[in-house]
Design a protein around this motif. Structure first.
Motif, PDB file in Angstrom:
ATOM      1  N   LEU A 193       0.946  -1.439  -0.003  1.00  0.00           N
ATOM      2  CA  LEU A 193      -0.073   0.168  -0.035  1.00  0.00           C
ATOM      3  C   LEU A 193       1.121   1.268  -0.216  1.00  0.00           C
ATOM      4  CD1 LEU A 193      -2.931  -0.970   2.606  1.00  0.00           C
ATOM      5  CD2 LEU A 193      -3.149  -0.631   0.152  1.00  0.00           C
ATOM      6  N   ARG A 194       2.064   0.971   0.709  1.00  0.00           N
ATOM      7  CA  ARG A 194       2.855   2.341   0.776  1.00  0.00           C
ATOM      8  C   ARG A 194       3.374   2.388  -0.823  1.00  0.00           C
ATOM      9  NH1 ARG A 194       6.842   5.526   3.429  1.00  0.00           N
ATOM     10  NH2 ARG A 194       9.092   5.065   2.928  1.00  0.00           N
ATOM     11  N   HIS A 195       3.823   1.432  -1.365  1.00  0.00           N
ATOM     12  CA  HIS A 195       4.575   1.368  -2.682  1.00  0.00           C
ATOM     13  C   HIS A 195       3.490   2.197  -3.641  1.00  0.00           C
ATOM     14  CE1 HIS A 195       7.870  -0.737  -1.137  1.00  0.00           C
ATOM     15  NE2 HIS A 195       7.291  -1.874  -1.542  1.00  0.00           N
ATOM     16  N   ALA A 196       2.185   1.763  -3.464  1.00  0.00           N
ATOM     17  CA  ALA A 196       1.240   2.138  -4.302  1.00  0.00           C
ATOM     18  C   ALA A 196       0.918   3.705  -4.141  1.00  0.00           C
ATOM     19  CB  ALA A 196      -0.090   1.706  -4.096  1.00  0.00           C
ATOM     20  N   ALA A 197       1.052   4.265  -2.998  1.00  0.00           N
ATOM     21  CA  ALA A 197       0.761   5.711  -2.419  1.00  0.00           C
ATOM     22  C   ALA A 197       2.108   6.190  -2.955  1.00  0.00           C
ATOM     23  CB  ALA A 197       0.894   5.577  -1.121  1.00  0.00           C
ATOM     24  N   VAL A 198       3.211   5.849  -2.782  1.00  0.00           N
ATOM     25  CA  VAL A 198       4.224   6.688  -3.506  1.00  0.00           C
ATOM     26  C   VAL A 198       4.188   6.824  -4.833  1.00  0.00           C
ATOM     27  CG1 VAL A 198       6.779   6.630  -3.676  1.00  0.00           C
ATOM     28  CG2 VAL A 198       5.790   6.117  -1.467  1.00  0.00           C
ATOM     29  N   SER A 199       3.875   5.740  -5.507  1.00  0.00           N
ATOM     30  CA  SER A 199       3.960   5.663  -6.846  1.00  0.00           C
ATOM     31  C   SER A 199       2.972   6.632  -7.608  1.00  0.00           C
ATOM     32  CB  SER A 199       3.364   4.178  -7.478  1.00  0.00           C
ATOM     33  OG  SER A 199       4.683   3.357  -7.201  1.00  0.00           O
ATOM     34  N   LEU A 200       1.673   6.631  -6.649  1.00  0.00           N
ATOM     35  CA  LEU A 200       0.605   7.338  -7.362  1.00  0.00           C
ATOM     36  C   LEU A 200       1.144   8.904  -7.260  1.00  0.00           C
ATOM     37  CD1 LEU A 200      -2.534   7.774  -7.972  1.00  0.00           C
ATOM     38  CD2 LEU A 200      -2.674   8.028  -5.439  1.00  0.00           C
ATOM     39  N   ARG A 201       1.636   9.382  -6.330  1.00  0.00           N
ATOM     40  CA  ARG A 201       2.149  10.818  -6.078  1.00  0.00           C
ATOM     41  C   ARG A 201       3.031  11.045  -7.241  1.00  0.00           C
ATOM     42  NH1 ARG A 201       0.098   8.862  -1.786  1.00  0.00           N
ATOM     43  NH2 ARG A 201      -0.398  10.341   0.059  1.00  0.00           N
ATOM     44  N   LEU A 202       3.988  10.038  -7.521  1.00  0.00           N
ATOM     45  CA  LEU A 202       5.098  10.553  -8.479  1.00  0.00           C
ATOM     46  C   LEU A 202       4.319  10.537  -9.785  1.00  0.00           C
ATOM     47  CD1 LEU A 202       7.778   8.241  -7.404  1.00  0.00           C
ATOM     48  CD2 LEU A 202       7.964  10.664  -7.375  1.00  0.00           C
ATOM     49  N   ASN A 203       3.217   9.781 -10.102  1.00  0.00           N
ATOM     50  CA  ASN A 203       2.684   9.725 -11.447  1.00  0.00           C
ATOM     51  C   ASN A 203       1.963  10.778 -11.674  1.00  0.00           C
ATOM     52  OD1 ASN A 203       3.877   7.397 -13.075  1.00  0.00           O
ATOM     53  ND2 ASN A 203       2.922   6.233 -11.349  1.00  0.00           N
ATOM     54  N   ALA A 204       0.991  11.439 -10.409  1.00  0.00           N
ATOM     55  CA  ALA A 204       0.371  12.569 -10.450  1.00  0.00           C
ATOM     56  C   ALA A 204       1.134  13.852 -10.671  1.00  0.00           C
ATOM     57  CB  ALA A 204      -0.313  12.702  -9.403  1.00  0.00           C
ATOM     58  N   GLY A 205       2.633  13.840 -10.690  1.00  0.00           N
ATOM     59  CA  GLY A 205       3.358  14.851 -11.040  1.00  0.00           C
ATOM     60  C   GLY A 205       3.691  15.859  -9.836  1.00  0.00           C
ATOM     61  N   VAL A 206       3.550  15.005  -8.775  1.00  0.00           N
ATOM     62  CA  VAL A 206       4.098  15.621  -7.609  1.00  0.00           C
ATOM     63  C   VAL A 206       5.678  15.731  -7.486  1.00  0.00           C
ATOM     64  CG1 VAL A 206       4.131  15.799  -5.019  1.00  0.00           C
ATOM     65  CG2 VAL A 206       2.120  15.013  -5.919  1.00  0.00           C
ATOM     66  N   PRO A 207       6.258  16.827  -7.347  1.00  0.00           N
ATOM     67  CA  PRO A 207       7.622  17.125  -7.408  1.00  0.00           C
ATOM     68  C   PRO A 207       8.466  15.722  -6.568  1.00  0.00           C
ATOM     69  CG  PRO A 207       6.768  19.253  -7.302  1.00  0.00           C
ATOM     70  CD  PRO A 207       5.745  18.211  -7.004  1.00  0.00           C
ATOM     71  N   ALA A 208       9.166  15.329  -7.001  1.00  0.00           N
ATOM     72  CA  ALA A 208      10.151  14.380  -6.281  1.00  0.00           C
ATOM     73  C   ALA A 208      10.608  14.619  -4.907  1.00  0.00           C
ATOM     74  CB  ALA A 208      11.550  13.583  -7.010  1.00  0.00           C
ATOM     75  N   PRO A 209      11.151  15.885  -4.674  1.00  0.00           N
ATOM     76  CA  PRO A 209      11.506  16.177  -3.543  1.00  0.00           C
ATOM     77  C   PRO A 209      10.432  16.427  -2.322  1.00  0.00           C
ATOM     78  CG  PRO A 209      12.596  17.461  -4.821  1.00  0.00           C
ATOM     79  CD  PRO A 209      11.646  16.987  -5.586  1.00  0.00           C
ATOM     80  N   ASP A 210       9.253  16.670  -2.783  1.00  0.00           N
ATOM     81  CA  ASP A 210       8.174  16.777  -1.905  1.00  0.00           C
ATOM     82  C   ASP A 210       7.668  15.510  -1.502  1.00  0.00           C
ATOM     83  OD1 ASP A 210       6.064  18.543  -0.572  1.00  0.00           O
ATOM     84  OD2 ASP A 210       4.724  17.114  -1.799  1.00  0.00           O
ATOM     85  N   VAL A 211       7.658  14.316  -2.703  1.00  0.00           N
ATOM     86  CA  VAL A 211       7.167  12.998  -2.267  1.00  0.00           C
ATOM     87  C   VAL A 211       8.150  12.279  -1.297  1.00  0.00           C
ATOM     88  CG1 VAL A 211       6.664  10.745  -3.467  1.00  0.00           C
ATOM     89  CG2 VAL A 211       6.165  12.720  -4.619  1.00  0.00           C
ATOM     90  N   ALA A 212       9.376  12.695  -1.663  1.00  0.00           N
ATOM     91  CA  ALA A 212      10.497  11.929  -0.689  1.00  0.00           C
ATOM     92  C   ALA A 212      10.398  12.576   0.619  1.00  0.00           C
ATOM     93  CB  ALA A 212      11.971  12.282  -1.241  1.00  0.00           C
ATOM     94  N   GLU A 213      10.012  13.755   0.702  1.00  0.00           N
ATOM     95  CA  GLU A 213      10.069  14.281   2.004  1.00  0.00           C
ATOM     96  C   GLU A 213       8.803  13.638   3.045  1.00  0.00           C
ATOM     97  OE1 GLU A 213       9.369  18.427   4.555  1.00  0.00           O
ATOM     98  OE2 GLU A 213       9.545  18.573   2.166  1.00  0.00           O
ATOM     99  N   ARG A 214       7.533  13.555   2.110  1.00  0.00           N
ATOM    100  CA  ARG A 214       6.556  12.935   2.885  1.00  0.00           C
ATOM    101  C   ARG A 214       6.526  11.372   3.207  1.00  0.00           C
ATOM    102  NH1 ARG A 214       1.066  15.681   0.422  1.00  0.00           N
ATOM    103  NH2 ARG A 214       2.069  17.847  -0.201  1.00  0.00           N
ATOM    104  N   ALA A 215       7.468  10.784   2.355  1.00  0.00           N
ATOM    105  CA  ALA A 215       7.480   9.082   2.646  1.00  0.00           C
ATOM    106  C   ALA A 215       8.800   8.872   3.432  1.00  0.00           C
ATOM    107  CB  ALA A 215       7.777   8.732   1.119  1.00  0.00           C
TER     108      ALA A 215
END
Length: 247
Positions: A193-215
């Motif tokens: 589920l965590r993998h799905a969440a991170v993948s969703l954010r990246l594919n939605a165009g959320v900048p990688a630094p923001d995704v990385a910080e949240r995860a």
């Protein structure tokens, strides 16, 4: 060797090499939002005495907040900000990984520790969508919290064991998925589920630094681990290159 009691390092004569380890996430494990919702719904129907229903919000934290299971298990009442409207926030500063009792100071299977790859006093604020805010508010209203403020407890009030939520998860998969999907790698572990969440954010165009910080990742690790989960990123890159060439 440091004490200079050996004339040479004997390990240099060993010809064995450790096998290569796959670091990237298999994109086949990541569920889409509709599948994730179906799984969370089915979790509530699993087990006697509402066992699955008690754990549904735990799984929701793994998906909607991209928390590691050990981080979700360690959440306390003081870690949440759950407004009546809009986005909320979880402040993650505790992890409860499950290990053999021989390797903990307390003798417990889930010893309280700091966040993975971070200092003991580091914290990680995680914005959470209204859907998860609603789920957590309902969970607290129905089940309350432990004496230490923990949001998630076993039926006897103890720390949630991995065997408990793993069993519920496997039953939920059988209820939510077709036989072919059950036999596939799709969401085989709750961690997926965590993998799905991170993948969703990246594919939605959320900048990688923001995704990385949240995860709770570094940007380097994030892009390396989830590189294969970026559906359509090559087509997007090609279009941007075309646009630049024809500008």
């Amino acid at each position: 060797m440091e004490l200079e009691e050996l004339s040479a390092n004997p390990l240099h004569k060993v010809k064995w090499k450790p096998p290569k380890v796959t670091e990237t996430v298999d994109p086949r494990v990541a569920v889409n939002p509709q599948q994730a919702q179906e799984l969370l719904t089915m979790v509530a129907y699993v087990g006697c005495r509402g066992r699955g229903r008690r754990l549904m919000a735990l799984f929701a934290c793994m998906y909607y907040a991209a928390l590691r299971p050990a981080e979700a298990v360690g959440l306390r009442l003081q870690d949440r900000h759950l407004p009546l409207k809009g986005w909320g926030r979880l402040t993650v500063d505790v992890s409860r990984p499950e290990v053999n009792t021989r390797w903990t100071d307390s003798g417990d299977t889930r010893e309280e520790r700091g966040l993975k790859h971070r200092g003991r006093d580091d914290v990680r604020p995680v914005p959470i969508p209204p859907t998860l805010v609603k789920i957590l508010r309902e969970h607290i209203a129905e089940y309350g919290t432990g004496e230490d403020g923990r949001l998630f407890r076993s039926e006897r009030g103890g720390v949630v064991a991995s065997t408990a939520y793993t069993g519920v998860w496997q039953e939920a998969r059988r209820l939510a998925f077709t036989p072919a999907q059950v036999a596939s790698p799709l969401a085989r572990r709750a961690y997926d589920l965590r993998h799905a969440a991170v993948s969703l954010r990246l594919n939605a165009g959320v900048p990688a630094p923001d995704v990385a910080e949240r995860a709770g990742h570094s940007v380097d690790v994030l892009l390396r681990v989830y590189a294969k989960c970026l559906d359509g990123h090559k087509d997007v890159a090609n279009k941007r290159i075309d646009d630049a060439l024809t500008a």
